[in-house]
Write an enzyme that holds these catalytic residues in place. Structure first.
Site: not given
Ligand SMILES: [Zn+2]
Length: 298
Positions: A68, A135, A287, A2-3
Protein backbone atom coordinates in the site's frame (compact mmCIF):
# COMPACT_ATOMS: atom_id res chain seq x y z
CA UNK A 1 -8.13 2.65 3.76
CA UNK A 2 -6.85 2.62 0.19
CA UNK A 3 -5.89 -0.96 -0.68
CA UNK A 4 -3.91 -2.39 -3.59
CA UNK A 5 -6.36 -1.33 -6.36
CA UNK A 6 -6.64 2.24 -5.04
CA UNK A 7 -2.90 2.68 -4.45
CA UNK A 8 -2.13 1.09 -7.83
CA UNK A 9 -4.58 3.49 -9.51
CA UNK A 10 -2.93 6.45 -7.79
CA UNK A 11 0.56 5.26 -8.74
CA UNK A 12 -0.43 4.75 -12.39
CA UNK A 13 -2.05 8.18 -12.61
CA UNK A 14 0.88 9.83 -10.87
CA UNK A 15 3.13 8.26 -13.46
CA UNK A 16 1.09 9.90 -16.21
CA UNK A 17 0.93 13.31 -14.52
CA UNK A 18 4.12 13.94 -12.57
CA UNK A 19 6.83 11.68 -13.99
CA UNK A 20 9.82 13.83 -15.01
CA UNK A 21 8.58 16.82 -13.03
CA UNK A 22 10.68 18.62 -10.41
CA UNK A 23 9.55 19.63 -6.94
CA UNK A 24 9.85 23.41 -6.62
CA UNK A 25 8.46 23.74 -3.14
CA UNK A 26 6.53 21.95 -0.42
CA UNK A 27 4.06 23.16 2.21
CA UNK A 28 2.48 21.51 5.23
CA UNK A 29 0.42 22.49 8.25
CA UNK A 30 1.15 19.12 9.86
CA UNK A 31 4.94 18.58 9.96
CA UNK A 32 4.49 15.50 12.18
CA UNK A 33 3.53 13.36 9.17
CA UNK A 34 6.98 13.89 7.64
CA UNK A 35 10.12 11.95 8.45
CA UNK A 36 13.65 12.16 7.15
CA UNK A 37 15.15 8.73 7.10
CA UNK A 38 18.27 9.02 5.04
CA UNK A 39 21.77 9.26 6.45
CA UNK A 40 20.61 9.20 10.04
CA UNK A 41 21.23 5.52 10.68
CA UNK A 42 17.51 4.89 10.89
CA UNK A 43 17.05 7.65 13.44
CA UNK A 44 13.85 9.60 13.01
CA UNK A 45 14.13 13.31 12.25
CA UNK A 46 11.06 15.47 12.09
CA UNK A 47 12.39 18.78 10.91
CA UNK A 48 10.16 20.01 8.14
CA UNK A 49 12.57 22.79 7.13
CA UNK A 50 15.24 20.18 6.50
CA UNK A 51 12.79 18.06 4.49
CA UNK A 52 11.92 21.11 2.43
CA UNK A 53 15.58 21.79 1.71
CA UNK A 54 16.06 18.17 0.69
CA UNK A 55 13.02 17.91 -1.58
CA UNK A 56 13.33 21.20 -3.47
CA UNK A 57 14.89 20.78 -6.90
CA UNK A 58 14.60 17.00 -6.98
CA UNK A 59 13.21 15.43 -10.12
CA UNK A 60 10.71 12.55 -10.09
CA UNK A 61 12.44 9.77 -12.00
CA UNK A 62 10.05 6.89 -11.37
CA UNK A 63 6.90 6.03 -9.43
CA UNK A 64 6.21 2.58 -8.05
CA UNK A 65 3.82 0.82 -5.73
CA UNK A 66 4.81 -1.78 -3.17
CA UNK A 67 1.93 -3.09 -1.03
CA UNK A 68 0.00 0.00 0.00
CA UNK A 69 3.07 2.25 -0.29
CA UNK A 70 3.78 4.73 -3.09
CA UNK A 71 7.45 5.21 -3.93
CA UNK A 72 8.67 8.32 -5.74
CA UNK A 73 12.20 7.67 -6.99
CA UNK A 74 13.94 11.04 -7.04
CA UNK A 75 17.14 12.41 -8.50
CA UNK A 76 20.21 12.21 -6.27
CA UNK A 77 19.38 8.65 -5.14
CA UNK A 78 16.53 9.60 -2.81
CA UNK A 79 13.11 8.00 -2.55
CA UNK A 80 9.96 9.54 -1.14
CA UNK A 81 7.81 6.87 0.48
CA UNK A 82 4.15 7.66 1.12
CA UNK A 83 1.68 5.44 2.94
CA UNK A 84 -1.73 7.10 2.69
CA UNK A 85 -3.04 5.09 5.67
CA UNK A 86 -6.74 5.46 6.59
CA UNK A 87 -8.00 8.56 4.80
CA UNK A 88 -5.09 10.01 2.81
CA UNK A 89 -5.30 10.40 -0.96
CA UNK A 90 -3.24 12.29 -3.51
CA UNK A 91 -4.79 14.95 -5.73
CA UNK A 92 -3.39 16.74 -8.76
CA UNK A 93 -4.41 20.19 -9.94
CA UNK A 94 -4.24 23.79 -8.86
CA UNK A 95 -4.97 25.46 -5.56
CA UNK A 96 -4.77 28.99 -4.25
CA UNK A 97 -3.76 29.87 -0.73
CA UNK A 98 -6.47 31.67 1.22
CA UNK A 99 -5.38 32.30 4.79
CA UNK A 100 -4.12 28.96 6.07
CA UNK A 101 -6.32 26.94 3.69
CA UNK A 102 -5.85 25.87 0.08
CA UNK A 103 -8.79 26.55 -2.22
CA UNK A 104 -9.09 24.37 -5.33
CA UNK A 105 -9.83 26.00 -8.67
CA UNK A 106 -13.13 24.12 -9.13
CA UNK A 107 -14.63 20.77 -10.08
CA UNK A 108 -14.23 17.51 -8.16
CA UNK A 109 -11.32 18.93 -6.13
CA UNK A 110 -13.94 21.02 -4.29
CA UNK A 111 -15.73 17.96 -2.91
CA UNK A 112 -15.53 18.11 0.90
CA UNK A 113 -13.48 14.92 1.18
CA UNK A 114 -10.80 16.47 -1.06
CA UNK A 115 -10.38 19.63 0.99
CA UNK A 116 -8.35 18.32 3.92
CA UNK A 117 -5.07 19.43 2.35
CA UNK A 118 -2.18 18.94 4.78
CA UNK A 119 0.69 18.52 2.34
CA UNK A 120 1.17 20.27 -0.99
CA UNK A 121 4.01 20.13 -3.49
CA UNK A 122 4.48 22.78 -6.18
CA UNK A 123 5.75 21.34 -9.45
CA UNK A 124 7.79 22.88 -12.26
CA UNK A 125 4.85 22.71 -14.72
CA UNK A 126 2.71 25.10 -12.69
CA UNK A 127 0.59 22.27 -11.27
CA UNK A 128 0.41 20.98 -7.72
CA UNK A 129 0.36 17.63 -6.02
CA UNK A 130 -1.59 17.63 -2.76
CA UNK A 131 -2.41 15.12 -0.07
CA UNK A 132 -5.90 15.38 1.39
CA UNK A 133 -6.08 13.50 4.68
CA UNK A 134 -9.02 13.96 7.03
CA UNK A 135 -7.57 11.85 9.87
CA UNK A 136 -3.93 12.88 9.34
CA UNK A 137 -2.46 9.38 9.71
CA UNK A 138 -0.55 9.40 6.41
CA UNK A 139 3.17 8.68 6.56
CA UNK A 140 5.63 10.60 4.37
CA UNK A 141 9.29 9.59 4.51
CA UNK A 142 12.37 10.64 2.60
CA UNK A 143 14.92 7.86 2.25
CA UNK A 144 18.27 7.24 0.68
CA UNK A 145 17.17 4.87 -2.12
CA UNK A 146 19.76 2.27 -1.17
CA UNK A 147 18.72 2.24 2.47
CA UNK A 148 15.04 1.96 1.64
CA UNK A 149 15.47 -1.48 0.10
CA UNK A 150 16.50 -2.87 3.48
CA UNK A 151 13.87 -1.01 5.47
CA UNK A 152 11.44 -2.86 7.69
CA UNK A 153 8.52 -1.13 5.95
CA UNK A 154 9.25 -2.92 2.68
CA UNK A 155 11.25 -5.95 3.82
CA UNK A 156 8.39 -7.36 5.87
CA UNK A 157 5.88 -7.19 2.99
CA UNK A 158 4.61 -10.40 1.44
CA UNK A 159 4.51 -11.04 -2.33
CA UNK A 160 2.59 -8.85 -4.77
CA UNK A 161 -0.59 -10.71 -5.77
CA UNK A 162 -0.67 -9.17 -9.26
CA UNK A 163 2.87 -10.35 -10.09
CA UNK A 164 3.25 -13.25 -12.49
CA UNK A 165 5.50 -14.90 -9.90
CA UNK A 166 2.50 -15.10 -7.53
CA UNK A 167 1.46 -18.57 -8.64
CA UNK A 168 -1.01 -20.97 -7.01
CA UNK A 169 1.96 -23.05 -5.85
CA UNK A 170 3.46 -20.00 -4.16
CA UNK A 171 0.13 -19.05 -2.59
CA UNK A 172 -0.21 -22.55 -1.10
CA UNK A 173 3.34 -22.43 0.23
CA UNK A 174 2.66 -19.10 1.92
CA UNK A 175 -0.48 -20.41 3.64
CA UNK A 176 1.00 -23.78 4.53
CA UNK A 177 1.91 -23.10 8.15
CA UNK A 178 -0.44 -20.21 8.76
CA UNK A 179 -2.96 -20.41 11.55
CA UNK A 180 -5.95 -18.15 12.03
CA UNK A 181 -9.02 -17.15 10.10
CA UNK A 182 -8.63 -16.81 6.36
CA UNK A 183 -9.89 -13.20 6.25
CA UNK A 184 -7.33 -12.07 8.80
CA UNK A 185 -4.55 -14.03 7.13
CA UNK A 186 -5.35 -12.45 3.74
CA UNK A 187 -5.24 -9.00 5.34
CA UNK A 188 -1.84 -9.64 6.92
CA UNK A 189 0.59 -7.57 4.81
CA UNK A 190 3.43 -9.98 5.56
CA UNK A 191 1.44 -12.81 3.93
CA UNK A 192 0.18 -11.05 0.79
CA UNK A 193 0.81 -7.35 0.13
CA UNK A 194 -2.02 -4.89 -0.48
CA UNK A 195 -5.22 -6.73 0.52
CA UNK A 196 -7.35 -5.09 3.24
CA UNK A 197 -10.88 -5.16 4.58
CA UNK A 198 -12.81 -4.50 1.38
CA UNK A 199 -11.05 -6.82 -1.02
CA UNK A 200 -10.69 -9.69 1.46
CA UNK A 201 -14.51 -9.65 1.80
CA UNK A 202 -15.00 -9.54 -1.98
CA UNK A 203 -12.38 -12.24 -2.66
CA UNK A 204 -13.88 -14.65 -0.11
CA UNK A 205 -17.41 -14.06 -1.41
CA UNK A 206 -16.30 -14.87 -4.93
CA UNK A 207 -14.48 -17.96 -3.67
CA UNK A 208 -17.52 -19.00 -1.55
CA UNK A 209 -15.35 -19.39 1.53
CA UNK A 210 -16.47 -18.24 4.99
CA UNK A 211 -14.21 -15.43 6.30
CA UNK A 212 -13.86 -17.15 9.70
CA UNK A 213 -12.71 -20.49 8.32
CA UNK A 214 -9.37 -21.51 9.75
CA UNK A 215 -6.59 -21.71 7.20
CA UNK A 216 -5.44 -25.29 8.05
CA UNK A 217 -9.02 -26.46 7.41
CA UNK A 218 -9.18 -25.11 3.86
CA UNK A 219 -9.36 -27.79 1.18
CA UNK A 220 -7.20 -27.75 -1.97
CA UNK A 221 -10.32 -26.75 -3.95
CA UNK A 222 -11.08 -23.85 -1.61
CA UNK A 223 -7.48 -22.61 -1.76
CA UNK A 224 -7.66 -22.71 -5.53
CA UNK A 225 -10.91 -20.72 -5.54
CA UNK A 226 -9.45 -18.09 -3.22
CA UNK A 227 -6.35 -17.82 -5.39
CA UNK A 228 -8.45 -17.46 -8.55
CA UNK A 229 -10.66 -14.86 -6.86
CA UNK A 230 -7.58 -12.79 -5.90
CA UNK A 231 -6.42 -12.89 -9.53
CA UNK A 232 -9.89 -11.80 -10.75
CA UNK A 233 -11.06 -9.23 -8.18
CA UNK A 234 -7.88 -7.17 -7.82
CA UNK A 235 -7.30 -6.52 -11.56
CA UNK A 236 -11.03 -5.76 -11.99
CA UNK A 237 -10.85 -3.22 -9.17
CA UNK A 238 -7.72 -1.64 -10.70
CA UNK A 239 -9.56 -1.40 -14.02
CA UNK A 240 -12.45 0.36 -12.25
CA UNK A 241 -10.00 2.66 -10.42
CA UNK A 242 -10.81 1.38 -6.95
CA UNK A 243 -13.69 2.12 -4.60
CA UNK A 244 -14.79 5.45 -3.16
CA UNK A 245 -17.30 4.39 -0.52
CA UNK A 246 -15.15 6.16 2.02
CA UNK A 247 -12.43 8.76 1.51
CA UNK A 248 -10.45 7.53 -1.45
CA UNK A 249 -10.65 9.48 -4.70
CA UNK A 250 -8.61 9.28 -7.91
CA UNK A 251 -6.00 11.95 -8.65
CA UNK A 252 -8.54 14.31 -10.26
CA UNK A 253 -10.74 14.15 -7.16
CA UNK A 254 -13.31 11.93 -8.87
CA UNK A 255 -14.69 8.64 -7.55
CA UNK A 256 -13.39 5.20 -8.37
CA UNK A 257 -16.00 2.93 -9.97
CA UNK A 258 -15.64 -0.30 -7.99
CA UNK A 259 -18.49 0.71 -5.63
CA UNK A 260 -21.11 -0.79 -7.93
CA UNK A 261 -19.09 -3.96 -8.53
CA UNK A 262 -19.01 -4.63 -4.78
CA UNK A 263 -20.94 -7.78 -3.88
CA UNK A 264 -20.77 -7.87 -0.07
CA UNK A 265 -18.63 -5.11 1.46
CA UNK A 266 -20.96 -2.71 3.32
CA UNK A 267 -23.99 -4.46 1.84
CA UNK A 268 -25.25 -5.81 5.16
CA UNK A 269 -28.96 -6.66 4.97
CA UNK A 270 -29.03 -6.53 1.16
CA UNK A 271 -29.73 -9.67 -0.86
CA UNK A 272 -26.88 -11.89 -2.04
CA UNK A 273 -26.77 -11.65 -5.84
CA UNK A 274 -26.29 -15.45 -6.09
CA UNK A 275 -28.88 -16.88 -3.71
CA UNK A 276 -30.97 -14.00 -2.32
CA UNK A 277 -29.96 -14.58 1.32
CA UNK A 278 -29.33 -11.44 3.33
CA UNK A 279 -25.66 -10.38 3.55
CA UNK A 280 -24.36 -10.59 7.08
CA UNK A 281 -21.80 -8.54 8.94
CA UNK A 282 -19.74 -9.99 11.80
CA UNK A 283 -16.90 -8.70 13.94
CA UNK A 284 -13.47 -10.16 13.40
CA UNK A 285 -10.49 -8.78 15.34
CA UNK A 286 -11.83 -5.23 15.55
CA UNK A 287 -12.87 -5.20 11.87
CA UNK A 288 -16.05 -6.25 10.11
CA UNK A 289 -16.47 -9.16 7.73
CA UNK A 290 -19.31 -9.05 5.20
CA UNK A 291 -20.45 -12.33 3.71
CA UNK A 292 -23.38 -14.47 2.55
CA UNK A 293 -24.16 -17.03 5.27
CA UNK A 294 -25.68 -19.34 2.64
CA UNK A 295 -22.99 -19.24 -0.07
CA UNK A 296 -20.09 -19.04 2.39
CA UNK A 297 -20.58 -21.87 4.90
CA UNK A 298 -18.16 -22.09 7.80
ZN1 LIG B 1 -25.53 -16.21 -1.28
Amino acid sequence: MPELPEVETTARELKKKVLGRTFLDVWTDFPKMIRLRQGYGGQVKKTFEQFKKEIKGRKIKDIKRRGKNILFELSGSKTLLVHQKLTGHFLYGKWEKQGDKWKPSSGPLSEKINTYIHLLFTLDNGQMLALSDLRKFAKVELWGTNQLKGSEALKSLGPEPLDKSFTFKKFKEILKNKKGKIKQVLMNQAVVAGIGNIYSDEILFKAKVHPFKNVPKLSEAELKKIYQAIKKILPLAVELQGESISDYRVLSGERGLFDKARKVYRREGEKCNRCGTKIKRAKIGGRSAHFCPQCQKE
